[in-house]
Design an enzyme around this catalytic site. Structure first.
Site, mmCIF file in Angstrom:
data_model
loop_
_atom_site.group_PDB
_atom_site.id
_atom_site.type_symbol
_atom_site.label_atom_id
_atom_site.label_comp_id
_atom_site.label_asym_id
_atom_site.label_seq_id
_atom_site.Cartn_x
_atom_site.Cartn_y
_atom_site.Cartn_z
ATOM 1 C CE LYS A 82 82.447 49.245 -36.295
ATOM 2 N NZ LYS A 82 83.843 48.805 -36.305
ATOM 3 C CE1 TYR A 107 79.935 48.216 -38.619
ATOM 4 C CE2 TYR A 107 78.705 50.257 -38.892
ATOM 5 C CZ TYR A 107 79.893 49.554 -38.983
ATOM 6 O OH TYR A 107 81.030 50.191 -39.422
HETATM 7 N N1 LIG Z 1 83.951 51.429 -45.298
HETATM 8 C C1 LIG Z 1 83.305 52.350 -44.595
HETATM 9 O O1 LIG Z 1 82.642 53.237 -45.168
HETATM 10 C C2 LIG Z 1 83.385 52.354 -43.092
HETATM 11 C C3 LIG Z 1 82.729 53.379 -42.407
HETATM 12 C C4 LIG Z 1 82.795 53.409 -41.010
HETATM 13 C C5 LIG Z 1 83.506 52.436 -40.336
HETATM 14 N N2 LIG Z 1 84.127 51.424 -41.032
HETATM 15 C C6 LIG Z 1 84.878 50.430 -40.251
HETATM 16 O O2 LIG Z 1 86.163 50.255 -40.818
HETATM 17 C C7 LIG Z 1 86.654 48.943 -40.526
HETATM 18 C C8 LIG Z 1 87.193 48.307 -41.804
HETATM 19 O O3 LIG Z 1 86.114 48.160 -42.709
HETATM 20 P P1 LIG Z 1 86.286 48.110 -44.302
HETATM 21 O O4 LIG Z 1 85.314 49.065 -44.855
HETATM 22 O O5 LIG Z 1 87.709 48.175 -44.678
HETATM 23 O O6 LIG Z 1 85.660 46.654 -44.555
HETATM 24 P P2 LIG Z 1 86.105 45.420 -45.473
HETATM 25 O O7 LIG Z 1 86.756 45.893 -46.726
HETATM 26 O O8 LIG Z 1 84.902 44.572 -45.533
HETATM 27 O O9 LIG Z 1 87.237 44.710 -44.583
HETATM 28 C C9 LIG Z 1 86.912 44.100 -43.372
HETATM 29 C C10 LIG Z 1 88.144 43.434 -42.795
HETATM 30 O O10 LIG Z 1 87.733 42.743 -41.603
HETATM 31 C C11 LIG Z 1 88.194 41.410 -41.660
HETATM 32 N N3 LIG Z 1 87.225 40.484 -41.059
HETATM 33 C C12 LIG Z 1 85.900 40.387 -41.355
HETATM 34 N N4 LIG Z 1 85.361 39.350 -40.687
HETATM 35 C C13 LIG Z 1 86.359 38.783 -39.966
HETATM 36 C C14 LIG Z 1 86.427 37.659 -39.101
HETATM 37 N N5 LIG Z 1 85.364 36.877 -38.851
HETATM 38 N N6 LIG Z 1 87.622 37.367 -38.522
HETATM 39 C C15 LIG Z 1 88.717 38.115 -38.771
HETATM 40 N N7 LIG Z 1 88.719 39.192 -39.600
HETATM 41 C C16 LIG Z 1 87.548 39.514 -40.193
HETATM 42 C C17 LIG Z 1 88.320 41.088 -43.145
HETATM 43 O O11 LIG Z 1 89.328 40.106 -43.347
HETATM 44 P P3 LIG Z 1 89.030 38.602 -43.861
HETATM 45 O O12 LIG Z 1 87.842 38.650 -44.751
HETATM 46 O O13 LIG Z 1 90.322 38.215 -44.538
HETATM 47 O O14 LIG Z 1 88.813 37.837 -42.598
HETATM 48 C C18 LIG Z 1 88.754 42.419 -43.744
HETATM 49 O O15 LIG Z 1 90.152 42.528 -43.775
HETATM 50 C C19 LIG Z 1 85.475 48.186 -39.901
HETATM 51 O O16 LIG Z 1 85.627 48.127 -38.507
HETATM 52 C C20 LIG Z 1 84.267 49.037 -40.266
HETATM 53 O O17 LIG Z 1 83.225 48.890 -39.339
HETATM 54 C C21 LIG Z 1 84.078 51.368 -42.405
#
Ligand SMILES: NC(=O)c1ccc[n+]([C@@H]2O[C@H](COP(=O)([O-])OP(=O)(O)OC[C@H]3O[C@@H](n4cnc5c(N)ncnc54)[C@H](OP(=O)(O)O)[C@@H]3O)[C@@H](O)[C@H]2O)c1
Length: 242
Positions: free
Chosen positions: A150, A146
């Site tokens: 990133k 990861y």
């Molecule tokens: N949450 C945090 O604290 C945090 C912190 C730093 C960065 N981020 C970044 O923010 C972004 C969103 O994360 P989140 O926290 O909202 O995560 P999340 O709730 O797990 O959502 C992830 C999204 O990515 C999609 N996804 C996952 N695998 C996929 C695949 N194989 N093909 C197509 N789509 C896929 C999922 O859609 P489906 O399951 O419908 O495919 C879902 O809509 C990510 O890039 C993450 O690295 C999050």
């Protein structure tokens, strides 16, 4: 019309961004992910699994339709996966590296490449936002794929912005860190074993102490940022500074 193509708009941060954008009737949103949970007259869903590179390649033209009336085109590469939490060299299946890089790096790069190519001759404003992470700026044990993915996304963003500057296109590219947000990804982190991730207790405390930002609050901030990109000249940006 403003067109926003958002990957991972089915849950978490991506869904919150899409819902916030759909409050404005001048916006059209295209969501790209494996599942869908949004229904709105100005929303279009394109199913795609980013771990299937061949299927992504074959379906790119369905994502980037010729939006000839566009005044603004925005690509938000938000979909991302943490992958298996654990130390390299301690039972990690080799194919898991590929999976994390496909979803977090290869497909975002393909989408940027296609977005810039397909809309090159459209004279409208164009913005790319890659949702990155603090984890791309420093190492975190148990999260090697990861963190590396990133970091790669940050460098892709910086390089592509430099190219756009050389060409004088006016396209803006950002790698945006959203902070620590209460989504499924954080649930996955909290469930990990301290032996596989030494800082897991701190992440459990974030939740217990109510220190996680809500996806809605972060989605709102990101949409506000999208309305004021003229104020942001650095490629690497953080919701914490917004
Ligand atoms: N949450 C945090 O604290 C945090 C912190 C730093 C960065 N981020 C970044 O923010 C972004 C969103 O994360 P989140 O926290 O909202 O995560 P999340 O709730 O797990 O959502 C992830 C999204 O990515 C999609 N996804 C996952 N695998 C996929 C695949 N194989 N093909 C197509 N789509 C896929 C999922 O859609 P489906 O399951 O419908 O495919 C879902 O809509 C990510 O890039 C993450 O690295 C999050």
């Amino acid at each position: 019309m403003n067109y926003y193509i958002i990957t991972g708009a089915s849950k978490g941060i991506g869904k919150a961004i899409a819902e916030e954008l759909l409050k404005d009737e001048n916006n059209r949103v295209v969501g790209v992910s494996r599942t869908n949970s949004l229904k709105h007259p100005n929303y279009r869903y394109q199913p795609l699994d980013f771990s299937d590179i061949e299927a992504v390649e074959h379906n790119l033209q369905k994502v980037f339709l010729p939006y000839k009336d566009a005044e603004r085109l925005v690509l938000i590469n938000n979909a991302g996966v943490l992958g298996d939490i654990g130390y390299v060299g301690e039972g990690m299946p080799n194919e898991r590296f590929e999976f994390v890089f496909d979803v977090n790096v290869i497909v975002p790069a393909m989408l940027m490449n296609t977005f810039l190519e397909v809309y090159r001759t459209l004279p409208c404003e164009k913005v790319i936002v890659n949702v990155s992470s603090g984890a791309g700026k420093y190492p975190i044990d148990g999260w090697a794929s990861y963190c590396a993915s990133k970091a790669a996304l940050d460098m892709l963003s910086q390089t592509i912005q430099q190219e756009q500057n050389v060409r004088g296109t006016g396209v803006k590219v950002y790698a945006l860190s959203p902070g620590v947000v209460d989504t499924g990804m954080q649930e996955h982190i909290r469930e990990s074993d301290a032996d596989q991730f030494s800082n897991v207790q701190r992440f459990r405390e974030y939740k217990a102490n109510g220190e996680l930002a809500s996806p809605e609050a972060v989605g709102k901030k990101i949409v506000e940022f999208l309305h004021s990109t003229d104020k942001y000249n650095d490629v690497l940006v953080s919701v914490r500074d917004m």
